[in-house]
Motif scaffolding. Structure first.
Motif: not given
Length: 297
Positions: A18-25
Motif C-alpha cells: 500500500x505504501x501507506x500506514x493509513x491504508x494498510x491499517x
C-alpha cells in the motif's frame, strides 16, 4: 513466536504493497499506531530497517524490497489456497469485493443482493462505486463491472445485463421556457445538465446515434454533477435537460413528470459485464455471484 512472526510479516507485506500506514491499517483493521509498533518490532527482530518513513510517504528500503518480493507471492499463494479450501464447505462463504459505476450498482448489483445476502448468511459483499477505470487486480477487487466494450481483453467477461439506451429528458415546466430539441444541433441552445467523470476530466459529451450516424455533442448549462441522483432530481425540478440511463427515467416519463425528447437519437449499446482475472480461483461464493448476475435474456 512463529505466530507472532507470521503476523508481523503479513503486516509488513500490506504496508509495503500500500505504501501507506493509513491504508494498510484500514485493510488490516488495526490502528496506525499499533501497525507502526508491529513493523518496528519486526525491524528490531531482524536488525534491519525495512521501511523509510517520512511525514508524507512510506517506501521500502533495499532490504525491505527484497523481503517484500520474497514474501508477497507466498502470502498470495496461501490466501488463494485458503480461498480454494472454502470449496469443501457445504454452502458459499467469504467476502466478495466488486468495483462498479453508480448505474451498474443501482440497476444490476443491488437487485442481485436480495438473493445473495438473504439466502447465504456466510457471504459478505462489498460494492465500491467508482467512475474510474480501476485496476481491479491492483486494488484487491474480486471483480468489476463495465460496459461490454470497456472490458480488457485479458479478463474473463460475463454478460450481466441487456443492451442499454440513454434518454434525453426535461420536465414539462422546463419546456415552457425552452423549445423542444429535435436534432443534436438544437442542444446547443438548451440549458443542459453536465456530467463530469474522473476518467474524462472535462464535461462528458452526450453520445447520440441515429441510423449509424454518431454525434458527440459538447453541451453547456448551469449545472454539472458526477452522479445520477442529482441529475435526475434537477431534471424533475425543471432546472435543465438531462441525459440519463433509460431505466432510471421511464417511471417518471409514464407519470408525466418528465418528457422524453430526441428518442430517435438514442440508440442501443452493449450492456454491463462482470469481469475478473482468468487466474482467479472460483470459490463457491464467487460462482454464486456469477450465476446470480448472469444475463439470461
Amino acid at each position: 513466536m512463529a505466530g507472532e512472526n507470521y503476523n508481523e510479516l503479513a503486516a509488513f507485506v500490506v504496508v509495503a504493497r500500500e505504501l501507506s500506514f493509513t491504508r494498510a491499517a484500514a485493510k488490516l483493521g488495526v490502528s496506525q499506531s499499533a501497525l507502526s509498533q508491529t513493523i518496528r518490532g519486526l525491524e528490531e527482530r531482524i536488525g534491519l530497517r525495512l521501511l523509510t518513513r517520512t511525514t508524507r510517504s512510506v517506501a521500502p528500503t533495499e532490504a525491505g524490497r527484497r523481503l517484500f518480493e520474497t514474501l508477497a507471492p507466498r502470502f498470495e499463494e496461501i490466501e488463494q489456497e485458503l480461498g480454494a479450501l472454502s470449496q469443501l464447505r457445504d454452502r458459499p462463504a467469504g467476502s466478495l469485493r466488486i468495483n462498479a459505476g453508480e448505474h451498474a450498482a443501482i440497476s444490476v448489483l443491488q437487485p442481485a443482493l436480495r438473493k445473495i445476502v438473504s439466502e447465504n448468511p456466510d457471504v459478505r459483499v462489498e460494492i465500491i462505486v467508482d467512475y474510474g477505470l480501476t485496476d481491479i487486480v491492483a486494488q484487491g477487487f474480486d471483480a468489476g463491472v463495465r460496459l461490454g466494450d470497456q472490458v480488457a481483453k485479458d479478463m474473463i467477461a460475463v454478460r450481466i445485463g441487456p443492451d442499454m439506451r440513454m434518454a434525453v429528458v426535461g420536465s414539462p415546466d422546463y419546456f415552457t421556457r425552452y423549445p423542444v430539441p429535435r436534432t443534436p444541433q438544437d442542444l446547443t441552445s438548451q440549458n443542459c445538465i453536465g456530467i463530469r467523470l474522473p476518467t474524462y476530466g472535462g464535461i462528458f459529451p452526450w453520445d447520440l446515434d441515429k441510423d449509424g450516424h454518431e454525434v458527440n455533442v459538447r453541451i453547456e448549462g448551469q449545472l454539472v454533477f458526477n452522479n445520477i441522483s442529482l441529475r435526475l432530481s434537477s431534471a424533475l425540478d425543471g432546472l435543465g435537460l438531462a441525459y440519463l440511463p433509460e431505466d432510471q427515467v421511464l417511471e417518471h416519463i409514464e407519470a408525466g413528470r418528465l418528457v422524453r425528447v430526441m428518442e430517435d437519437w438514442c440508440g442501443a449499446f452493449p450492456g454491463y459485464h462482470l469481469y475478473y482475472p482468468s487466474r482467479r480461483h472460483t470459490s463457491p461464493a464467487f460462482q454464486l455471484l456469477v450465476e446470480t448476475l448472469r444475463y439470461r435474456g
